[in-house]
Structure formats: C-alpha cells, structure tokens
Design a protein around this motif. Sequence first.
Motif, PDB file in Angstrom:
ATOM      1  N   LEU A  46     -72.323 -43.140 -49.740  1.00 24.41           N
ATOM      2  CA  LEU A  46     -72.162 -44.547 -49.365  1.00 24.41           C
ATOM      3  C   LEU A  46     -73.423 -45.353 -49.610  1.00 24.41           C
ATOM      4  CD1 LEU A  46     -70.218 -44.016 -46.004  1.00 24.41           C
ATOM      5  CD2 LEU A  46     -69.280 -44.516 -48.262  1.00 24.41           C
ATOM      6  N   GLY A  47     -74.517 -44.660 -49.908  1.00 26.88           N
ATOM      7  CA  GLY A  47     -75.771 -45.348 -50.179  1.00 26.88           C
ATOM      8  C   GLY A  47     -76.856 -44.326 -50.469  1.00 26.88           C
ATOM      9  N   ARG A  48     -78.075 -44.788 -50.591  1.00 28.60           N
ATOM     10  CA  ARG A  48     -79.214 -43.878 -50.765  1.00 28.60           C
ATOM     11  C   ARG A  48     -79.898 -43.758 -49.402  1.00 28.60           C
ATOM     12  NH1 ARG A  48     -80.958 -42.923 -56.044  1.00 28.60           N
ATOM     13  NH2 ARG A  48     -79.697 -44.000 -57.626  1.00 28.60           N
ATOM     14  N   HIS A  49     -79.586 -42.701 -48.701  1.00 28.75           N
ATOM     15  CA  HIS A  49     -80.032 -42.568 -47.321  1.00 28.75           C
ATOM     16  C   HIS A  49     -81.397 -41.906 -47.174  1.00 28.75           C
ATOM     17  CE1 HIS A  49     -75.501 -42.720 -46.743  1.00 28.75           C
ATOM     18  NE2 HIS A  49     -75.944 -43.741 -46.030  1.00 28.75           N
ATOM     19  N   GLY A  50     -81.886 -41.247 -48.222  1.00 24.07           N
ATOM     20  CA  GLY A  50     -83.158 -40.557 -48.107  1.00 24.07           C
ATOM     21  C   GLY A  50     -83.011 -39.249 -47.337  1.00 24.07           C
ATOM     22  N   PRO A  51     -84.053 -38.815 -46.615  1.00 20.61           N
ATOM     23  CA  PRO A  51     -83.983 -37.542 -45.887  1.00 20.61           C
ATOM     24  C   PRO A  51     -83.008 -37.623 -44.710  1.00 20.61           C
ATOM     25  CG  PRO A  51     -86.052 -38.673 -45.424  1.00 20.61           C
ATOM     26  CD  PRO A  51     -85.385 -39.454 -46.508  1.00 20.61           C
ATOM     27  N   MET A  52     -82.095 -36.632 -44.619  1.00 17.99           N
ATOM     28  CA  MET A  52     -81.052 -36.622 -43.595  1.00 17.99           C
ATOM     29  C   MET A  52     -81.044 -35.291 -42.853  1.00 17.99           C
ATOM     30  SD  MET A  52     -78.898 -39.361 -43.451  1.00 17.99           S
ATOM     31  CE  MET A  52     -80.357 -40.387 -43.418  1.00 17.99           C
ATOM     32  N   THR A  53     -81.013 -35.358 -41.511  1.00 18.10           N
ATOM     33  CA  THR A  53     -80.688 -34.190 -40.690  1.00 18.10           C
ATOM     34  C   THR A  53     -79.221 -34.325 -40.274  1.00 18.10           C
ATOM     35  OG1 THR A  53     -81.302 -35.281 -38.627  1.00 18.10           O
ATOM     36  CG2 THR A  53     -83.048 -34.096 -39.811  1.00 18.10           C
ATOM     37  N   MET A  54     -78.717 -33.335 -39.536  1.00 20.83           N
ATOM     38  CA  MET A  54     -77.321 -33.437 -39.109  1.00 20.83           C
ATOM     39  C   MET A  54     -77.111 -34.662 -38.236  1.00 20.83           C
ATOM     40  SD  MET A  54     -74.866 -30.722 -37.133  1.00 20.83           S
ATOM     41  CE  MET A  54     -74.592 -29.746 -38.612  1.00 20.83           C
ATOM     42  N   HIS A  55     -78.021 -34.937 -37.336  1.00 20.40           N
ATOM     43  CA  HIS A  55     -77.881 -36.081 -36.435  1.00 20.40           C
ATOM     44  C   HIS A  55     -77.784 -37.385 -37.213  1.00 20.40           C
ATOM     45  CE1 HIS A  55     -78.497 -38.341 -32.657  1.00 20.40           C
ATOM     46  NE2 HIS A  55     -79.216 -39.176 -33.419  1.00 20.40           N
ATOM     47  N   THR A  56     -78.696 -37.609 -38.131  1.00 23.19           N
ATOM     48  CA  THR A  56     -78.681 -38.866 -38.891  1.00 23.19           C
ATOM     49  C   THR A  56     -77.547 -38.897 -39.905  1.00 23.19           C
ATOM     50  OG1 THR A  56     -80.306 -37.924 -40.438  1.00 23.19           O
ATOM     51  CG2 THR A  56     -81.158 -39.243 -38.595  1.00 23.19           C
ATOM     52  N   ALA A  57     -77.141 -37.719 -40.399  1.00 18.21           N
ATOM     53  CA  ALA A  57     -76.034 -37.684 -41.361  1.00 18.21           C
ATOM     54  C   ALA A  57     -74.724 -38.090 -40.698  1.00 18.21           C
ATOM     55  CB  ALA A  57     -75.912 -36.287 -41.961  1.00 18.21           C
ATOM     56  N   ILE A  58     -74.519 -37.662 -39.430  1.00 15.97           N
ATOM     57  CA  ILE A  58     -73.321 -38.102 -38.698  1.00 15.97           C
ATOM     58  C   ILE A  58     -73.416 -39.594 -38.415  1.00 15.97           C
ATOM     59  CG2 ILE A  58     -72.058 -37.902 -36.530  1.00 15.97           C
ATOM     60  CD1 ILE A  58     -72.824 -34.946 -36.468  1.00 15.97           C
ATOM     61  N   ALA A  59     -74.588 -40.035 -37.946  1.00 16.64           N
ATOM     62  CA  ALA A  59     -74.749 -41.432 -37.544  1.00 16.64           C
ATOM     63  C   ALA A  59     -74.552 -42.388 -38.710  1.00 16.64           C
ATOM     64  CB  ALA A  59     -76.132 -41.637 -36.927  1.00 16.64           C
ATOM     65  N   ARG A  60     -75.082 -42.044 -39.879  1.00 13.76           N
ATOM     66  CA  ARG A  60     -75.034 -42.961 -41.018  1.00 13.76           C
ATOM     67  C   ARG A  60     -73.991 -42.544 -42.050  1.00 13.76           C
ATOM     68  NH1 ARG A  60     -81.173 -44.144 -42.653  1.00 13.76           N
ATOM     69  NH2 ARG A  60     -80.120 -45.806 -43.825  1.00 13.76           N
ATOM     70  N   SER A  61     -73.212 -41.519 -41.690  1.00 14.66           N
ATOM     71  CA  SER A  61     -72.083 -41.054 -42.508  1.00 14.66           C
ATOM     72  C   SER A  61     -72.521 -40.726 -43.929  1.00 14.66           C
ATOM     73  CB  SER A  61     -70.963 -42.105 -42.527  1.00 14.66           C
ATOM     74  OG  SER A  61     -69.717 -41.506 -42.813  1.00 14.66           O
ATOM     75  N   CYS A  62     -73.528 -39.851 -44.042  1.00 11.44           N
ATOM     76  CA  CYS A  62     -74.062 -39.478 -45.347  1.00 11.44           C
ATOM     77  C   CYS A  62     -73.202 -38.391 -45.989  1.00 11.44           C
ATOM     78  CB  CYS A  62     -75.499 -38.986 -45.197  1.00 11.44           C
ATOM     79  SG  CYS A  62     -76.225 -38.415 -46.743  1.00 11.44           S
ATOM     80  N   ASN A  63     -72.515 -38.741 -47.041  1.00 10.69           N
ATOM     81  CA  ASN A  63     -71.696 -37.753 -47.752  1.00 10.69           C
ATOM     82  C   ASN A  63     -72.544 -36.648 -48.376  1.00 10.69           C
ATOM     83  OD1 ASN A  63     -69.430 -39.223 -47.150  1.00 10.69           O
ATOM     84  ND2 ASN A  63     -69.191 -40.105 -49.186  1.00 10.69           N
ATOM     85  N   THR A  64     -73.703 -37.014 -48.901  1.00  6.82           N
ATOM     86  CA  THR A  64     -74.527 -36.044 -49.620  1.00  6.82           C
ATOM     87  C   THR A  64     -74.888 -34.856 -48.741  1.00  6.82           C
ATOM     88  OG1 THR A  64     -75.442 -37.825 -50.982  1.00  6.82           O
ATOM     89  CG2 THR A  64     -76.657 -35.748 -50.938  1.00  6.82           C
ATOM     90  N   TYR A  65     -75.218 -35.115 -47.487  1.00  8.84           N
ATOM     91  CA  TYR A  65     -75.551 -34.032 -46.563  1.00  8.84           C
ATOM     92  C   TYR A  65     -74.386 -33.051 -46.444  1.00  8.84           C
ATOM     93  CZ  TYR A  65     -76.764 -31.597 -42.256  1.00  8.84           C
ATOM     94  OH  TYR A  65     -77.034 -30.623 -41.324  1.00  8.84           O
ATOM     95  N   PHE A  66     -73.189 -33.587 -46.249  1.00  8.13           N
ATOM     96  CA  PHE A  66     -72.031 -32.714 -46.040  1.00  8.13           C
ATOM     97  C   PHE A  66     -71.555 -32.073 -47.340  1.00  8.13           C
ATOM     98  CE2 PHE A  66     -72.074 -35.379 -42.279  1.00  8.13           C
ATOM     99  CZ  PHE A  66     -71.880 -34.438 -41.281  1.00  8.13           C
ATOM    100  N   TYR A  67     -71.764 -32.757 -48.478  1.00 12.72           N
ATOM    101  CA  TYR A  67     -71.497 -32.103 -49.765  1.00 12.72           C
ATOM    102  C   TYR A  67     -72.377 -30.855 -49.913  1.00 12.72           C
ATOM    103  CZ  TYR A  67     -69.228 -36.381 -51.676  1.00 12.72           C
ATOM    104  OH  TYR A  67     -68.413 -37.436 -51.938  1.00 12.72           O
ATOM    105  N   THR A  68     -73.665 -31.053 -49.651  1.00 11.66           N
ATOM    106  CA  THR A  68     -74.644 -30.001 -49.913  1.00 11.66           C
ATOM    107  C   THR A  68     -74.392 -28.764 -49.065  1.00 11.66           C
ATOM    108  OG1 THR A  68     -76.300 -31.683 -50.477  1.00 11.66           O
ATOM    109  CG2 THR A  68     -77.108 -29.467 -49.947  1.00 11.66           C
ATOM    110  N   ILE A  69     -74.303 -28.963 -47.752  1.00 11.89           N
ATOM    111  CA  ILE A  69     -74.174 -27.792 -46.882  1.00 11.89           C
ATOM    112  C   ILE A  69     -72.729 -27.317 -46.819  1.00 11.89           C
ATOM    113  CG2 ILE A  69     -74.705 -26.870 -44.595  1.00 11.89           C
ATOM    114  CD1 ILE A  69     -76.898 -28.865 -44.325  1.00 11.89           C
ATOM    115  N   GLY A  70     -71.792 -28.213 -47.006  1.00 13.18           N
ATOM    116  CA  GLY A  70     -70.394 -27.788 -47.063  1.00 13.18           C
ATOM    117  C   GLY A  70     -70.149 -26.839 -48.216  1.00 13.18           C
ATOM    118  N   ARG A  71     -70.769 -27.120 -49.348  1.00  8.73           N
ATOM    119  CA  ARG A  71     -70.613 -26.225 -50.502  1.00  8.73           C
ATOM    120  C   ARG A  71     -71.225 -24.852 -50.199  1.00  8.73           C
ATOM    121  NH1 ARG A  71     -73.589 -26.841 -56.416  1.00  8.73           N
ATOM    122  NH2 ARG A  71     -72.641 -24.978 -57.375  1.00  8.73           N
ATOM    123  N   GLU A  72     -72.327 -24.850 -49.471  1.00  7.34           N
ATOM    124  CA  GLU A  72     -72.991 -23.583 -49.150  1.00  7.34           C
ATOM    125  C   GLU A  72     -72.133 -22.689 -48.252  1.00  7.34           C
ATOM    126  OE1 GLU A  72     -76.797 -24.304 -47.488  1.00  7.34           O
ATOM    127  OE2 GLU A  72     -77.548 -25.439 -49.231  1.00  7.34           O
TER     128      GLU A  72
END
Length: 647
Positions: free
Chosen positions: A358-384
């Motif tokens: 949805l944007g360029r969020h920069g460094p994301m932890t789980m907390h910030t990834a949920i809060a800002r709805s970062c797809n990249t975080y969930f793509y990365t670890i979901g694939r793992e």
Amino acid sequence: MITEAQQSYSFSRRAMVLGGGQAVLGVILAARMTWLSVYENDKYKLLAESNRVNMTLVPPRRGWIVDRHGVPIANNRTDFRVDIIPDRLEDKDRVLGALRGLLSLTAEDMERITKDLKGAAGFRPVQVAENLDWERYAAVSVRLPELPGVAPTRGFARNYPAGAAVGHLIGYVGTATAEQFKESKDPLLLTPGFKLGKDGVEKTMEDRLRGKPGAKRVEVTARGKLVRELATRPDEPGQTLRLTIDAGLQEFTARRLGIESGSVTVFDVTNGDILAMVSMPAYDPNAFSDGISTAEWKMLSEDDHLPLMNKTFQGLYPPGSTFKPATALAILGEGVNPERVVYCNGGYQLGNRRFGCLGRHGPMTMHTAIARSCNTYFYTIGREIGIDPIAAAARKLGFGEEFELPVPSQRYGTVPDTAWKRRRYKQDWTQADTLNAAIGQGYVLVSPFQLALAAARIASSRTLMPSLVLGNPKPPLRLDFPEEHLAIVRGGMDEVVNGRGTAGASRLPFDDIRMGGKTGTAQVRRIMDANRGQGGEWKYRDHGLFICFAPVDNPRYAASVVIEHGMGGSRAAAPVAKDVLTWLFDRQKALDSLARFEAGWGGDIRTRMAAKEAAFRAAQGLPPLPPSASPTPEPAPTSMPDAGAAR
C-alpha cells in the motif's frame, strides 16, 4: 318306483338342511349386529357425529419474538378480514359485485375468489380480502343484511415494528404452498388467515412459534347445509421466543448503514451472544407477510444491491487485510520473533512478478505491520512459514466453519491449503498462492459473520460459540493460541485506531474508551484500469472491511463491518463501526451523529424505501399506492419475559 316313505324322508332331510342353513345365517347376522351395536358402537357413533358436525379450524396466534430485554421484534396486530361462507351465499354475482366496490378488489382478486368458491366446501370460509383498514371493514359490516354469506372477521396478522431493520434476521411469514400441504396433509395449511414461517428465525423456529389451532364446530345436514353454529374452542398461542439481539442496537445499526450495501455483526465477547446482525439493503417483512405486490417484488429482485440476500451469512468476500491478524498468529506460532524487522520498499518480488504494497513503509515489525497494514511484511514471512500454518490459525478463529444457529442457510467460505488446492483443482500449491492468502486475497473467502466471530475470539482469548437464542449458553474453551501472542495482535489492532494506523480517523469519541481494529480492502476483480478499484462503476470498486473490539483494555464487544464496493475499510467501514460501538457506550452521541447522516440521505429507512418504491412505480407507469393503516398490536403475552433478567 319311489314310495311315499322315501319322498317323506327326502323332504325332511332337505328341510333340515335348509333350516340349518337359515339358523347359521341368523346366528351370523345376530353376531354381526351385536358386534356393530356393542363392540363398535363408539366408532360408528363418532362417524355419525362427524356427518352431523363439521369443524372449521381457527388459525393460532404466533408466538412473539422479543429481544434480550423483552422488546418485541415480531408481534401480532389486529387483522380485519372478510370471508364468504359458500353455503350462506345468495345471488353470488350481486354479492361479489358489491364487495368489489366496497373493498376495491382487482380483477385478479375477483378471479381468485370465483375459483376458490367453486372448490370450497359448504361450511369452509373462502377468503375475500385481508389486512383491511377499519373504514373498509366497517363498510362491509354495516351492510351485512344486504350481503348474505359474507362474514367479516377480526383476527391477527404478523407485525414487525422495526420493518426492514430485522428483515434478514427474522424473516417473514406467508401462506403455505401446495407442495407444503402435499407433504404434511395438515388441514391447517388450507385455513384462511393461517401463515407459517418462510425465512429467517420465523422459518427455523416454526415449531415453537406456531401454537395450536382453535376450532369452530357447526351442525350441518347430510348435504353439508349449515344448520347452526355450536361451541368454539380457542386457539393456543405459540411460545414467546427470546433472542440475544438488542433491538435498539439492531435498528440503529441498520439505519447507520444508510444507503450502503453491506453487513454489520456485533458480538458480546463475554459469552458469544449476537447483539446485532444486519444486512442492508433489506426487504420489509411486513410487505411479504401482507402479500407483496408484483411491482414491489420486481423492484427488489432487479436491485443490484441485492436486498433479498442475507449478506451476513450468504455473502462471501476476500477478507483482505482483516485476515492479517490470523496470519500474524500463525507467524508467532511458528516461532518468528515479533520484533524482527522487514524492510518495505513498496512491494515484494517473486520471480518475475511483483506483489505490491500500500506504500513504502520502510522498516516494519509485526506491531507496525498490523497497524499500517504492510503487505510486504506478511508477504515475506508468510512465504517463509507456508500456507498450512496460516490455514490452521484461520480455522481456530472460526473461518471456514458453519455454526449451529437458527438461520436457514450459511456459506462457510474457503480457507485454502495445499490439500484443498490439490483436491479442488488437481494442482500443486504455489508460492504466489501463499503470498496472496497471507494478505487475505487469492482463494480466501469468508463471510461477514465469520469476521465478527474472529474478532470476538481474538478479543476474548476464548473459542466463543455464537448464540442467537437467549438461554442456550455454549461454554467456550480457551482459544488455542498463547496469551502473549494474542496480546501482541491486540496491541497492533489498538495501534490501527489509536496510533499511527490506518483507521485513526475512527477513534471513539471518549477519553477513557479505546477501540482496536483492523481495516481491509478487498479487490472485486484484477486491476484492469486506472481507477485500480477506487472509482469508476460501483460494481467494480473494491470492498471495504473492518473488524474491531472495545474497550481495548477489557474487551466487551466485537464487530465486523463489510461495505460492498466501499473502496476501503478506513474510508467506508471503520466510520460505521465507530458509530455502532459509540451507541453501546453513549446512545445520544450516536443518535446525534446518525441524524446528520440521515438528513443527507433523504430520511430514515422507511422514508427512503417509500420514496424508492414510488419512483419505481412511476417509472413503470403504475398508480401510486394508497396510504396504509397503522397496525394495532395485540396485548403483550402474559408469558413476556422480565426485561431486567437479561441484563
């Protein structure tokens, strides 16, 4: 040569045989008469009485449906109707002509009445008209000496005070079909004025709501001619059914959805009670119970917002980012550190395909990834971690499941995994499938009801089982996730609304009450134009979704909001959830906000539906509808539950 002695012997033998035969026949006749008159006396006495006396069934009053505080959701109102007793009818053409003028009967009405009179028994009433206003009922009553065979009757009809706000929840009643009568052979189904449940709770709880019919005994001749009326046995009303629903919340929620097409479900997370279950737009169950017109049915069936569909249970949607809490729990369950940082540069590259964020969020932890709805975080670890842990976590939250509830039908959706795709498509699961599923897209489909239940389970840390009928608690078990994992997810959802999250504009208007939530945007089709689902034709816009709970520090309520083609959860769904939860803590604040919205929408639900029907009839070249009479409800049943007991 035959002697006289031989002739005498022959005659005596024949006489003895004949006499013996007569004696045996006499004994048989005497025995049969004794059997009929003594041993089967009751049977033939009953048959004789049945020939002399006929019974006409009196439809039972349906049991009330009330909310958790005893407020009626479905009750009965006085119904003025006019019937004809065929045996008393004289000069049929004159009487029917008079009734046509007095009751404003249509050509279709007259055709039906004539057909029913031809096949009716002499003492069985034939319906002429029901749901009459007092003026037309009185006009017939004062002319009874001129209308032999006409029988005005005061009975009861179903009434739904909240109208369309409870349409999909409660359903409606209607006359039995020919197939239903053939199946049960119950004469009550043919009785004028009797109606049974056709949808919703009215249908599923028919046995409790129906009651037992009364009977009117009449004496007739052998040809069926009415002689006189005998005793009447009163009906036994059905049971009062008490739901977990809060009628005030149900009506407010339906009104707050306004002109949108969508669904809202609200849970009490302390016990799994369903407090509101709304699907809009909806039909008015009063119109169906009274006999819906052809024009109104045409208007409803042609509406692209699908007012005849219960979206709460039958609508299936990609959950979008509202699925990320389930993915987060799966990630935590696989031992991933929630403080691990994933850098978001605007998307994720898989082979020669780029999956956007949805944007360029920069460094994301789980907390910030949920809060800002970062797809990249969930793509990365979901694939793992792969799809199977994600699917297992989703099922624990209630996705992909049907529930034991008094509703006619549920769609359980799809929680895909490797075995599912192999079984369904005879194909292997791919990494691209995992990336899509991790953010609630691809093959994942859920219902709005499942979304609300998932939010309630996350908020309560328990495997809540939903309940719609009060007094049938289902003890929940501990949710099969570590409490520290659930606390991490709830913390991220708190940040969504009360920090730098995607729904900051929908904070509750209280200093001491916070709402946690998760927004979601679900694509309706692959992005094929410049609008990218955020504009253009309504049916191609993205869906807006939101799940939530409140208060964050001690959850009491959880909810889901799905706005079809709302273009985004933060834009369309979260503001609705904000007002719905506000009503639970401060009704006046919520009603003040609603008043401003309805002023711009053109009034409340009834006003808008009436204007819409009037415009439809005008476009079809049909005359406007006459004003309807206000219903007169029957007195409350004596078994009405105590309002205070439900609190």
